[in-house]
Enzyme design. Structure first.
Site, PDB file in Angstrom:
ATOM      1  N   TYR A  53       0.849  -1.189   0.000  1.00  0.00           N
ATOM      2  CA  TYR A  53       0.000   0.000   0.000  1.00  0.00           C
ATOM      3  C   TYR A  53       0.884   1.237   0.000  1.00  0.00           C
ATOM      4  O   TYR A  53       1.202   1.824   1.035  1.00  0.00           O
ATOM      5  CB  TYR A  53      -0.933   0.003   1.212  1.00  0.00           C
ATOM      6  CG  TYR A  53      -2.022  -1.053   1.149  1.00  0.00           C
ATOM      7  CD1 TYR A  53      -2.277  -1.766  -0.020  1.00  0.00           C
ATOM      8  CD2 TYR A  53      -2.811  -1.327   2.265  1.00  0.00           C
ATOM      9  CE1 TYR A  53      -3.275  -2.727  -0.083  1.00  0.00           C
ATOM     10  CE2 TYR A  53      -3.821  -2.283   2.211  1.00  0.00           C
ATOM     11  CZ  TYR A  53      -4.040  -2.982   1.045  1.00  0.00           C
ATOM     12  OH  TYR A  53      -5.030  -3.934   0.997  1.00  0.00           O
ATOM     13  N   HIS A 128      -1.353 -12.004   0.219  1.00  0.00           N
ATOM     14  CA  HIS A 128      -2.174 -11.009  -0.475  1.00  0.00           C
ATOM     15  C   HIS A 128      -2.910 -11.559  -1.693  1.00  0.00           C
ATOM     16  O   HIS A 128      -4.049 -11.179  -1.965  1.00  0.00           O
ATOM     17  CB  HIS A 128      -1.283  -9.827  -0.893  1.00  0.00           C
ATOM     18  CG  HIS A 128      -2.018  -8.538  -1.004  1.00  0.00           C
ATOM     19  ND1 HIS A 128      -1.427  -7.316  -0.779  1.00  0.00           N
ATOM     20  CD2 HIS A 128      -3.300  -8.248  -1.311  1.00  0.00           C
ATOM     21  CE1 HIS A 128      -2.305  -6.341  -0.955  1.00  0.00           C
ATOM     22  NE2 HIS A 128      -3.450  -6.893  -1.287  1.00  0.00           N
ATOM     23  N   SER A 208     -13.013  -3.592  -0.292  1.00  0.00           N
ATOM     24  CA  SER A 208     -13.869  -2.738  -1.123  1.00  0.00           C
ATOM     25  C   SER A 208     -15.343  -3.030  -0.829  1.00  0.00           C
ATOM     26  O   SER A 208     -16.135  -3.278  -1.734  1.00  0.00           O
ATOM     27  CB  SER A 208     -13.561  -2.951  -2.607  1.00  0.00           C
ATOM     28  OG  SER A 208     -14.070  -1.904  -3.400  1.00  0.00           O
ATOM     29  N   PRO A 209     -15.739  -3.012   0.458  1.00  0.00           N
ATOM     30  CA  PRO A 209     -17.085  -3.430   0.839  1.00  0.00           C
ATOM     31  C   PRO A 209     -18.200  -2.483   0.406  1.00  0.00           C
ATOM     32  O   PRO A 209     -19.368  -2.855   0.473  1.00  0.00           O
ATOM     33  CB  PRO A 209     -17.002  -3.497   2.366  1.00  0.00           C
ATOM     34  CG  PRO A 209     -15.976  -2.476   2.724  1.00  0.00           C
ATOM     35  CD  PRO A 209     -14.946  -2.576   1.634  1.00  0.00           C
ATOM     36  N   LEU A 210     -17.843  -1.287  -0.032  1.00  0.00           N
ATOM     37  CA  LEU A 210     -18.868  -0.307  -0.394  1.00  0.00           C
ATOM     38  C   LEU A 210     -19.038  -0.155  -1.898  1.00  0.00           C
ATOM     39  O   LEU A 210     -19.687   0.788  -2.356  1.00  0.00           O
ATOM     40  CB  LEU A 210     -18.530   1.051   0.244  1.00  0.00           C
ATOM     41  CG  LEU A 210     -18.515   1.051   1.774  1.00  0.00           C
ATOM     42  CD1 LEU A 210     -18.055   2.405   2.302  1.00  0.00           C
ATOM     43  CD2 LEU A 210     -19.878   0.682   2.334  1.00  0.00           C
TER      44      LEU A 210
END
Length: 294
Positions: A53, A128, A208-210
């Site tokens: 990241y 990952h 990326s739950p949204l």
């Protein structure tokens, strides 16, 4: 804040995805630190990071170092915070992502992550992404060696299939505690992996739950944002944000689900953390399910 389990560790039912604090379009450090502190103030005790990241090629571990600084500067108790990091991906600096699942790389990467985080052992270390050039058992075997050596306390896997979950579970046993796949109102390809995680008692951490409600931090400022969905309508009835309803829907999918929404400003994570207070009725859950794509 409500709580759920990752292995033998109890964490907040909603975590913080720290990726947006270090990649493209990232905030300045003051706002980034304030975002982590806001999460902690709200009772969030799971912070999700990774050595990849970062934005530029020479910034490996940028997010891990940032999270470590934020925790060190926090005025309250952070002993109950679980920092989950990941290894096995890279960023050359041109916006692309690479995959490296060689055992020797993963072991070096985990040791480097522990050093950057300032811990003797990484609380949760996640592979990952499977490397198609490396046998899955070899990559997972590196996690087994890291567990045995005490470099990591628990292991997780990300972006995996049900077959890969079963194979990793056979190799790692109780050392495997989590699965992190993309899962959201718009992307439900990992429904089988969620069911298997529930069956095996593995925490399922949607990344990326949204999606479908908000832009991903990787979409950039021009990415589309949905509006007028069933999530928006129910949110209006509850007087909350549609993002909060989406997270509440995820929490209702299974008791092993622990969403890790990304945030780049305090207000975002403060809103997400309050999703645990949203109680969706059976009728509302059915309404949302009926409106989902596919």
């Amino acid at each position: 804040m409500h709580h759920r389990s990752i292995g033998n560790t109890t964490v907040s039912a909603v975590g913080l995805g720290a990726m947006p604090l270090s990649i493209e379009h990232r905030p300045d450090e003051a706002r980034a630190i304030a975002t982590v502190h806001a999460a902690l103030d709200a009772g969030v005790t799971l912070v999700d990071t990774a050595d990849s990241y970062h934005w530029h090629a020479d910034e490996v571990g940028h997010n891990e170092l940032l999270v470590a600084r934020a925790l060190a500067r926090y005025g309250g108790d952070t002993s109950g915070v679980l920092v989950a990091t990941k290894g096995g991906r890279g960023r050359p600096g041109d916006g692309s992502w690479t995959v490296t699942g060689r055992p020797e790389h993963l072991k070096r990467a985990a040791e480097a992550s522990a050093e950057r985080l300032g811990v003797e052992a990484v609380g949760l270390y996640q592979l990952h992404k499977p490397d198609p050039a490396v046998p899955w058992a070899d990559s997972v075997g590196a996690l087994r060696e890291l567990l045995d050596a005490g470099t990591i306390r628990a292991a997780g896997i990300s972006n995996v299939t049900t077959a890969q979950i079963r194979e990793a579970h056979a190799i790692l046993g109780n050392g495997l505690v989590s699965v992190q796949n993309q899962y959201s109102p718009a992307v439900r390809d990992s429904e089988p992996e969620l069911r298997l995680s529930t069956e095996l008692g593995l925490a399922f951490l949607p990344w990326s739950p949204l999606s479908g409600i908000s832009r991903s931090s990787l979409d950039g400022p021009s990415g589309p944002t949905s509006a007028g969905t069933a999530f928006h309508h129910i949110a209006a009835e509850h007087g909350v944000s549609p993002q909060r309803v989406a997270l509440a829907w995820l929490l209702a999918r299974s008791p092993v689900v622990i969403p890790v929404p990304g945030a780049s400003r305090p207000a975002s994570i403060l809103d997400s953390a309050q999703a645990v207070q949203v109680e969706l009725s059976t009728a509302e859950l059915a309404q949302l399910e009926a409106a989902l794509p596919g």
